[in-house]
Design an enzyme around this catalytic site. Structure first.
Site, mmCIF file in Angstrom:
data_model
loop_
_atom_site.group_PDB
_atom_site.id
_atom_site.type_symbol
_atom_site.label_atom_id
_atom_site.label_comp_id
_atom_site.label_asym_id
_atom_site.label_seq_id
_atom_site.Cartn_x
_atom_site.Cartn_y
_atom_site.Cartn_z
ATOM 1 N NE ARG A 56 -7.370 -8.456 0.772
ATOM 2 C CZ ARG A 56 -7.004 -7.667 -0.218
ATOM 3 N NH1 ARG A 56 -6.055 -6.763 -0.075
ATOM 4 N NH2 ARG A 56 -7.624 -7.769 -1.398
ATOM 5 C CE LYS A 60 -4.351 -1.875 1.529
ATOM 6 N NZ LYS A 60 -5.320 -2.056 2.603
HETATM 7 C C1 9MG Z 1 -9.933 -5.632 -0.411
HETATM 8 N N1 9MG Z 1 -8.947 -5.054 0.479
HETATM 9 C C2 9MG Z 1 -7.980 -4.163 0.154
HETATM 10 N N2 9MG Z 1 -7.280 -3.830 1.233
HETATM 11 C C3 9MG Z 1 -7.802 -4.531 2.270
HETATM 12 C C4 9MG Z 1 -7.526 -4.616 3.636
HETATM 13 O O1 9MG Z 1 -6.577 -3.875 4.186
HETATM 14 N N3 9MG Z 1 -8.256 -5.440 4.402
HETATM 15 C C5 9MG Z 1 -9.261 -6.167 3.850
HETATM 16 N N4 9MG Z 1 -9.966 -6.973 4.662
HETATM 17 N N5 9MG Z 1 -9.575 -6.130 2.548
HETATM 18 C C6 9MG Z 1 -8.859 -5.316 1.785
#
Ligand code: 9MG
Length: 273
Positions: free
Chosen positions: A253, A219
């Protein structure tokens, strides 16, 4: 214990959720569009690399992204979910739309990852009607505008209030606690300083008593801190993931599954020793 349909995760170690974006404009995949067999190959690679769950998304949630129609989103995700879930793999679907949730569950998804935390009319009922898990994420605003004029007095307090309210709504609708995951939503209506405070104080969100998922992979905060382009943020993303795990996160994630899994193995070995 996290119950995702027939899949049960004891949560005695951190789980890795591999990101499979099937959107033409996914910034974090460097603009690659995983369609058809490429998407399946990518899912297979993430599983070989140690992913526990594959998170399939057919609508971009990046800042400024245009909405995707329900029809288009269904066409992108349903065939893929069917193929991957048929192999016994835990599949999560990243969607805000109740109709997509319903179709994804019918196709075999056992987790709903909703950046809107089931706020869309009918979303709570869809999830409550099945034994699937749900990830309730905090987002301030909407993806199209969420990074404009972002202010908080206390970002952690705001996120906690929101997540507690959404978890209560989920439980009131009949979604049992063992199926609920919370996520502070790094980057969703948050500037770099907000993301850093949230990460630093993540244990306060963990203390709410639900498993916490964290998504910082590739990010812009990682880019801002390292000065690296999207494809070169692996090391920074892993540092953030480990900081989250140290504070009690149970699901990471990630795009770079192999590197993340390796880092978590080393982390765990040190902790257990
Ligand atoms: C779809 N998506 C993109 N960034 C995310 C994040 O930080 N957490 C979750 N649960 N989904 C995300």
């Amino acid at each position: 214990m996290l119950t995702c349909g027939a899949h049960r995760f004891p949560l005695d170690r951190t789980l890795v959720m591999g990101v499979l974006n099937v959107t033409p404009d996914s910034f974090s995949d460097g603009g690659r569009y995983f369609a058809g067999t490429a998407a399946l190959d990518h899912a297979r690679k993430m599983l070989d690399d140690g992913a526990d769950i594959i998170d399939i998304g057919g609508e971009s949630t990046r800042p400024g992204a245009a909405p995707t129609s329900e029809r288009e989103e269904l066409a992108r995700v349903v065939p893929l979910i069917e193929k991957i879930a048929a192999r016994g793999v835990p599949v999560s679907v990243d969607t805000r739309k109740p109709a997509v949730m319903q179709a994804a569950i019918a196709a075999g998804a056992t987790m709903i990852n909703d950046v809107c935390a089931l706020r869309a009319p009918g979303a709570l009922e869809v999830v409550a009607g099945h034994s699937v898990a749900v990830c309730l994420m905090h987002m301030k605003g909407e993806p199209a505008t969420m990074q404009q004029n972002v202010t908080y007095t206390d970002v952690v307090a705001d996120v906690k209030i929101f997540l507690v309210e959404r978890a209560a709504a989920a439980e009131a609708a009949g979604i049992t606690r063992d199926r609920i995951v919370l996520d502070p939503g790094f980057g969703f209506g948050k500037k770099v300083e907000h993301n850093l405070v949230l990460l630093r104080r993540l244990s306060e969100i963990v203390a709410l008593g639900f498993p916490v998922a964290v998504g910082m992979s590739r990010k812009s905060t990682i880019g801002a801190l390292t000065g690296r382009e999207v494809g070169e943020r692996v090391a920074g993303s892993i540092a953030a993931a480990l900081a989250a795990v140290a504070r009690g996160a149970k699901i990471i994630r990630a795009h770079d599954v192999r590197e993340t899994v390796d880092a978590l193995k080393v982390w765990r070995a040190v902790q257990e020793g």
